[in-house]
Write an enzyme that holds these catalytic residues in place. Structure first.
Site, mmCIF file in Angstrom:
data_model
loop_
_atom_site.group_PDB
_atom_site.id
_atom_site.type_symbol
_atom_site.label_atom_id
_atom_site.label_comp_id
_atom_site.label_asym_id
_atom_site.label_seq_id
_atom_site.Cartn_x
_atom_site.Cartn_y
_atom_site.Cartn_z
ATOM 1 N N ASP A 1 3.702 7.356 -7.561
ATOM 2 C CA ASP A 1 4.598 6.063 -6.975
ATOM 3 C C ASP A 1 5.743 5.821 -7.847
ATOM 4 O O ASP A 1 7.168 6.735 -7.333
ATOM 5 C CB ASP A 1 4.375 4.838 -6.195
ATOM 6 C CG ASP A 1 3.375 4.298 -5.525
ATOM 7 O OD1 ASP A 1 3.307 5.661 -4.563
ATOM 8 O OD2 ASP A 1 2.821 3.638 -5.833
ATOM 9 N N HIS B 1 -1.854 0.290 -12.200
ATOM 10 C CA HIS B 1 -3.178 0.985 -10.881
ATOM 11 C C HIS B 1 -3.708 0.249 -10.644
ATOM 12 O O HIS B 1 -4.467 -0.668 -11.875
ATOM 13 C CB HIS B 1 -2.601 2.569 -11.373
ATOM 14 C CG HIS B 1 -3.629 3.022 -9.854
ATOM 15 N ND1 HIS B 1 -5.257 3.207 -9.203
ATOM 16 C CD2 HIS B 1 -3.123 3.208 -8.679
ATOM 17 C CE1 HIS B 1 -5.615 3.438 -8.963
ATOM 18 N NE2 HIS B 1 -4.026 3.732 -7.829
ATOM 19 N N HIS C 1 1.109 -1.389 0.130
ATOM 20 C CA HIS C 1 0.514 0.394 -0.579
ATOM 21 C C HIS C 1 0.458 0.932 -0.041
ATOM 22 O O HIS C 1 0.679 1.740 -0.959
ATOM 23 C CB HIS C 1 -1.251 -0.351 1.393
ATOM 24 C CG HIS C 1 -2.149 0.942 1.195
ATOM 25 N ND1 HIS C 1 -2.187 1.941 0.267
ATOM 26 C CD2 HIS C 1 -3.281 1.281 1.914
ATOM 27 C CE1 HIS C 1 -3.342 2.528 0.345
ATOM 28 N NE2 HIS C 1 -3.707 2.497 1.838
#
Length: 477
Positions: free
Chosen positions: A391, A332, A281
């Protein structure tokens, strides 16, 4: 950790084998009972378990035949596009995270007067309660800052004069205090970690009420308390982009689930922190940085697209880096064509890279962003459309800001506490029912066996006793 060479370690090791061997479940059973593993359908869509007015994550649409159709990604806060929020923040040359907090909590964009009053109020709350720093942080440091934040949240219960009151006004007061103090908890936890685990100097600066969340955080983690305007703007952007991501992400779902049990605010938020700490996460950007370290070490020419592409193929073939076949920062659960957060952060990262002299490295990131989706398509086909996610750039941005890697995930928490707070209030106001999904028991019923008739199926280290009968081995040690 138990030493496996001693008797207690051996005892636990054998027990762990029993536990591990006891719980395998065949994949075919999930298919047989149509289990939505991870609360997802087979095409990756999440199972609908709730309704929310807080945020929306758009990466696809469902056509008239029920098929997913990929669309450019959009992130919505209370009906407003985050891109519009960011562009307006840039136009006004103001920090925008505090406005997002207001919007997420109260559902409307603030006027300038409302924003100024709210920002000032947040600033007055950043200082931790008397003796909290000494008693709850310095006396119990942690090697992991997320662990320290969770413990700090739970410890805040003891400093709250009315911790169990479930009135919305009281819960809102608790949430606003946590939103304001998360950056201080993280920064002080980091300073304690430097002192007690890294053997480095520790700097405890006081927060400045007139500064933004981004400015205060940079001030608190640096020995000289200094930062540039651009540094604070880039960090503020990262906080805006991570403040909320719908109700279905793991940590936001966690706060809905735990809040539905009618527990206190601190227990619910600490549970969300524990979820975000998970490597699946909140820790993804650290894996990106580690992967990029590996790429930079093995690619001689950072501008050679052919050399870069070949090394990415080696990673995809499980021949390089961590041998998982994953190119981190790609893909994603919802976004398909694009992640709007990645685009916004990438554009701001270009400015910071120029200021920091990191343009060559930034260009390497841009090349990988362009090449990686196609290379993954070569290996996996069109089973799932892949785009670069936030990210991929966030860790690079934090590195340019000289923020230590152990603070990457805590920064996520500093931002996401805004969304968590909104989701807790929403669950209490509109939820009204404890979460209780079903699990299918796939074990067989068995006849009870008296203890004298039981057979030991796995050797376990014997428990030893001395001459007086005192236990000297096994779990008692």
């Amino acid at each position: 950790m138990f030493d496996e060479s001693d008797e207690s370690g051996g005892f636990v090791k054998n027990l762990s084998k029993l536990a591990e061997n006891n719980d395998p479940i065949e994949t075919s059973l999930y298919e047989k009972y149509d289990v939505k593993r991870g609360l997802r359908y087979s095409d990756g869509r999440g199972v609908l378990v709730g309704l929310t007015r807080i945020g929306d994550v758009v990466g696809y649409e469902i056509d008239s035949t029920g098929k997913k159709v990929a669309v450019p990604g959009r992130l919505i806060y209370r009906g407003y596009s985050v891109e519009d929020i960011v562009r307006d923040t840039e136009r006004r040359h103001q920090f925008g995270y505090e406005q997002c907090v207001y919007l997420l909590l109260f559902g409307e964009l603030p006027t300038q007067r409302q924003l100024d009053e709210f920002t000032s109020f947040l600033g007055t709350l950043r200082t931790l309660p008397p003796n909290f720093t000494e008693d709850m942080i310095m006396k119990a440091p942690s090697s992991d800052i997320m662990n320290k934040i969770a413990r700090g949240v739970l410890a805040s219960y003891s400093y709250d004069p009315d911790p169990e009151n479930r009135d919305i006004a009281n819960i809102l007061r608790q949430c606003v205090e946590l939103i304001s103090r998360f950056s201080t908890l993280a920064a002080y936890g980091y300073q304690a970690k430097r002192r007690y685990y890294d053997g480095k100097s520790m700097y405890i600066h006081n927060p400045v009420p007139t500064l933004s969340t981004a400015e205060n955080f940079l001030r608190l983690i640096r020995s000289d308390k200094s930062y540039t305007r651009l540094e604070a703007e880039v960090l503020d952007l990262a906080l805006i982009l991570h403040a909320e991501h719908g109700g279905g992400n793991n940590s936001s779902l966690t706060i809905h689930v735990v809040s539905s049990a009618d527990t206190d605010t601190y227990s619910a938020v600490a549970a969300a922190v524990g979820s975000l700490k998970g490597r699946r996460h909140g820790g993804a950007n650290i894996r990106v940085i580690e992967m990029m370290d590996d790429i930079k070490a093995h690619v001689n020419d950072w501008s050679d697209e052919n050399e870069i592409a070949e090394y990415l193929r080696k990673i995809a073939r499980k021949e390089a880096f961590d041998h998982t076949g994953l190119i981190y920062g790609q893909g994603h659960a919802v976004y398909t064509i694009s992640d709007p957060r990645a685009i916004l952060l990438r554009d701001k990262a270009a400015e910071l890279a120029k200021e920091k002299g990191c343009e060559e490295e930034f260009n390497l990131y841009r090349i990988i962003e362009r090449l990686a989706p196609q290379i993954l398509y070569e290996f996996h086909g069109d089973k799932k459309r892949i785009c670069t996610n936030v990210d991929f750039y966030s860790g690079f941005v934090y590195t340019m800001l000289n923020i230590p890697r152990e603070l990457f995930t805590p920064l996520f928490a500093i931002s996401r506490i805004a969304g968590w707070s909104a989701h807790r209030i929403e669950e209490i106001v509109a939820g009204g029912r404890i979460y209780r999904p079903a699990y299918k028991n796939v074990s067989e019923e068995r006849a009870y066996v008296p203890i004298e008739d039981r057979v030991e199926h796995e050797p376990i280290c014997p428990v030893k006793k001395d001459d007086s009968g005192v236990v000297t081995g096994g779990p008692s040690d």
